[in-house]
Design a protein around this motif. Structure first.
Motif, short mmCIF file in Angstrom:
data_model
loop_
_atom_site.label_atom_id
_atom_site.label_comp_id
_atom_site.label_asym_id
_atom_site.label_seq_id
_atom_site.Cartn_x
_atom_site.Cartn_y
_atom_site.Cartn_z
N THR A 84 -8.10 -10.38 -15.84
CA THR A 84 -6.93 -11.18 -15.51
C THR A 84 -6.00 -10.42 -14.58
O THR A 84 -5.47 -10.98 -13.61
CB THR A 84 -6.17 -11.58 -16.79
N PHE A 85 -5.79 -9.13 -14.86
CA PHE A 85 -4.93 -8.33 -14.00
C PHE A 85 -5.47 -8.27 -12.58
O PHE A 85 -4.73 -8.44 -11.60
CB PHE A 85 -4.76 -6.92 -14.57
N ALA A 86 -6.77 -8.02 -12.44
CA ALA A 86 -7.38 -7.96 -11.11
C ALA A 86 -7.25 -9.30 -10.38
O ALA A 86 -6.93 -9.34 -9.19
CB ALA A 86 -8.84 -7.56 -11.21
N GLU A 87 -7.49 -10.39 -11.09
CA GLU A 87 -7.40 -11.72 -10.46
C GLU A 87 -5.99 -12.02 -9.99
O GLU A 87 -5.79 -12.55 -8.89
CB GLU A 87 -7.87 -12.79 -11.45
N VAL A 88 -5.00 -11.68 -10.81
CA VAL A 88 -3.60 -11.92 -10.41
C VAL A 88 -3.24 -11.05 -9.20
O VAL A 88 -2.63 -11.53 -8.24
CB VAL A 88 -2.65 -11.65 -11.59
N CYS A 89 -3.62 -9.78 -9.24
CA CYS A 89 -3.32 -8.90 -8.09
C CYS A 89 -3.98 -9.42 -6.82
O CYS A 89 -3.35 -9.44 -5.75
CB CYS A 89 -3.78 -7.48 -8.39
N HIS A 90 -5.24 -9.84 -6.92
CA HIS A 90 -5.93 -10.36 -5.74
C HIS A 90 -5.22 -11.61 -5.20
O HIS A 90 -5.15 -11.81 -3.99
CB HIS A 90 -7.38 -10.71 -6.09
N SER A 91 -4.68 -12.43 -6.08
CA SER A 91 -4.01 -13.66 -5.63
C SER A 91 -2.74 -13.36 -4.84
O SER A 91 -2.27 -14.20 -4.08
CB SER A 91 -3.70 -14.56 -6.83
N PHE A 92 -2.19 -12.15 -5.02
CA PHE A 92 -1.01 -11.73 -4.26
C PHE A 92 -1.39 -10.89 -3.04
O PHE A 92 -0.51 -10.42 -2.31
CB PHE A 92 -0.07 -10.91 -5.15
N GLY A 93 -2.69 -10.67 -2.83
CA GLY A 93 -3.12 -9.89 -1.68
C GLY A 93 -3.26 -8.41 -1.93
O GLY A 93 -3.40 -7.62 -0.98
N TYR A 94 -3.26 -7.98 -3.20
CA TYR A 94 -3.42 -6.57 -3.53
C TYR A 94 -4.90 -6.22 -3.67
O TYR A 94 -5.69 -7.03 -4.16
CB TYR A 94 -2.67 -6.22 -4.82
N GLU A 95 -5.27 -5.02 -3.23
CA GLU A 95 -6.65 -4.56 -3.28
C GLU A 95 -6.77 -3.36 -4.22
O GLU A 95 -5.86 -2.54 -4.30
CB GLU A 95 -7.13 -4.17 -1.88
N GLU A 96 -7.91 -3.26 -4.89
CA GLU A 96 -8.08 -2.19 -5.88
C GLU A 96 -8.35 -0.85 -5.21
O GLU A 96 -9.08 -0.75 -4.22
CB GLU A 96 -9.22 -2.51 -6.84
N ILE A 97 -7.75 0.20 -5.79
CA ILE A 97 -8.02 1.57 -5.37
C ILE A 97 -8.40 2.37 -6.60
O ILE A 97 -7.89 2.11 -7.69
CB ILE A 97 -6.78 2.20 -4.67
N ARG A 98 -9.31 3.33 -6.45
CA ARG A 98 -9.71 4.21 -7.54
C ARG A 98 -9.46 5.65 -7.10
O ARG A 98 -9.96 6.07 -6.07
CB ARG A 98 -11.18 3.98 -7.92
N ILE A 99 -8.70 6.36 -7.90
CA ILE A 99 -8.29 7.72 -7.54
C ILE A 99 -8.86 8.71 -8.55
O ILE A 99 -9.25 8.35 -9.65
CB ILE A 99 -6.74 7.83 -7.51
#
Length: 419
Positions: free
Chosen positions: A26-41
């Motif tokens: 759900t968090f990933a889907e909401v972030c994607h809907s705002f145009g945010y992309e995942e990063i792994r550090i």
């Protein structure tokens, strides 16, 4: 010798993992809907990054970091939070050349050696989001709305937004003088940490776990009353945008956040449910952090929320779900040839996305039936020599006991219509 998980760590078991996966998805889907992309550090960074980025007067840096020397003699620290590592990656990977704002989100484990509490672990999980390149209040309202939408998608209610402004270095410099004048007459009665903070960073006293509830702290001058004109306009702009979106908020002058890099907007989402009151998510602006970490001056803003705390809140509100049944069919076999046929059918079903099981332990037919019932598998097929000869089986619905005859080669089609 028996071993147990280290203090402050825990196993996330199969019986609960589906709720973690739901929150992550759900968090990933909401972030994607705002145009945010995942990063792994990386899990660890050089210690200086956190000392410089998080702040050497914070409890995180002075008391809680897991720091060690590696075999090359370098000081290494397990990440206590996500923002500093994302900022380092932003600079190192040339993201300053990307179209702004640069929008990033992450799902990480982090590590802090702190006192154990319910929902607070030494190895813990965080959802976080960072945005770089936008100086105005529009992006502040956007990331607050990301959290608001996420909580709604998770089915959470009675989560209140608290906002404040802690100004910029210019107005905070003047404010720090007021704080020093206010606290100096009481310095002998304050904890040892606050005595040090008074000269280095008096704003930290307002966030002290020991002195924070005392009258001398509660009656201290409020930073929001001493903002410069630019910071005041920024805060008014944020309020106007939240009003327009329809997100209600409370102005809370006591929010200063626990990390040194924050400027201007700070916010927290706080549970108002009886028995679970507490901060679930917090964040704010950090307009000087990129420059402090060696990059060019770039405004930034972000938030983090503890997943353990989030799921405790979801549990208290009845928003958790039952574990789904991934396996839809159990194939019981009555002979060696039937077992081979069962393996063949299972392979084909799994290729088509249908979960199934057959015996892997050499169980008797009776024991296979008992296993399928104990696992709660919704459909059952029995294959014996007669079924192999006819190419037809009966598929049993375990919920109501009904049976239907079906050809062996169309089991997948039948289940696809049922699940």
């Amino acid at each position: 010798m028996r071993y147990s998980a280290q203090k402050g760590t825990r196993d996330i078991l199969p019986s609960e993992i589906h709720n973690w996966q739901k929150a992550e998805k759900t968090f990933a889907e909401v972030c994607h809907s705002f145009g945010y992309e995942e990063i792994r550090i990386p899990t660890f960074e050089q210690t200086d990054l956190f000392q410089r980025g998080v702040g050497d007067t914070t409890d995180v840096v002075t008391k809680e970091m897991y720091t060690f020397e590696d075999k090359g003699g370098r000081s290494i620290t397990l990440r206590p939070e996500g923002t500093a590592g994302v900022v380092r990656s932003f600079i190192e990977n040339g993201m300053t050349s990307l179209a702004t704002p640069v929008r990033l989100f992450y799902n990480i484990t982090a590590f802090r050696y702190e006192k154990m509490q319910k929902g607070r672990m030494r190895e813990f999980h965080q959802f976080g989001l960072e945005s770089f390149g936008s100086a105005g209040p529009d992006i502040d309202a956007e990331i607050i709305s990301v959290v608001d939408v996420f909580f709604k998608k998770m089915g959470l209610k009675n989560i209140a937004l608290h906002i404040n402004s802690i100004g910029c270095p210019a107005c905070r410099g003047e404010y720090n003088k007021l704080l020093k004048d206010h606290f100096r007459p009481h310095i002998e009665t304050m904890c040892e940490d606050c005595r040090t903070r008074l000269e280095k960073n008096p704003l930290r006293i307002l966030d002290c776990k020991i002195d924070g509830g005392r009258d001398i702290v509660q009656n201290a001058p409020r930073l929001i009353d001493h903002l410069c004109e630019d910071c005041k306009a920024h805060f008014e702009g944020l309020k106007a945008r939240l009003d327009a979106i329809g997100i209600s908020y409370t102005i809370d002058p006591n929010i200063v956040r626990g990390l040194d890099y924050y400027t201007r907007t700070v916010f927290e989402f706080v549970s108002e449910n009886v028995g679970t009151q507490g901060t679930i998510c917090g964040g704010g602006r950090y307009d000087g952090l990129v420059e402090d970490c060696g990059g060019t001056a770039t405004p930034g803003i972000g938030f983090a929320m503890g997943v353990e705390r989030l799921l405790l809140e979801a549990e208290a509100q009845g928003a958790l779900t039952e574990a789904p049944s991934y396996v839809k069919l159990y194939i019981a076999s009555m002979s060696e040839q039937a077992k081979i046929e069962a393996l063949k059918i299972c392979y084909g079903l799994r290729l088509n996305g249908i979960g199934c099981e057959t015996d892997m332990a050499g169980r008797s037919f009776k024991a296979q039936m008992k296993y399928a019932g104990k696992k709660g598998i919704p459909y059952l097929v029995v294959i014996g020599d007669d079924e192999l000869a006819s190419g037809e089986v009966k598929i049993k619905n375990m919920a109501d006991g009904s049976e239907e005859p079906i050809k062996l080669d169309v089991i997948g089609e039948y289940l696809a219509d049922k699940i």
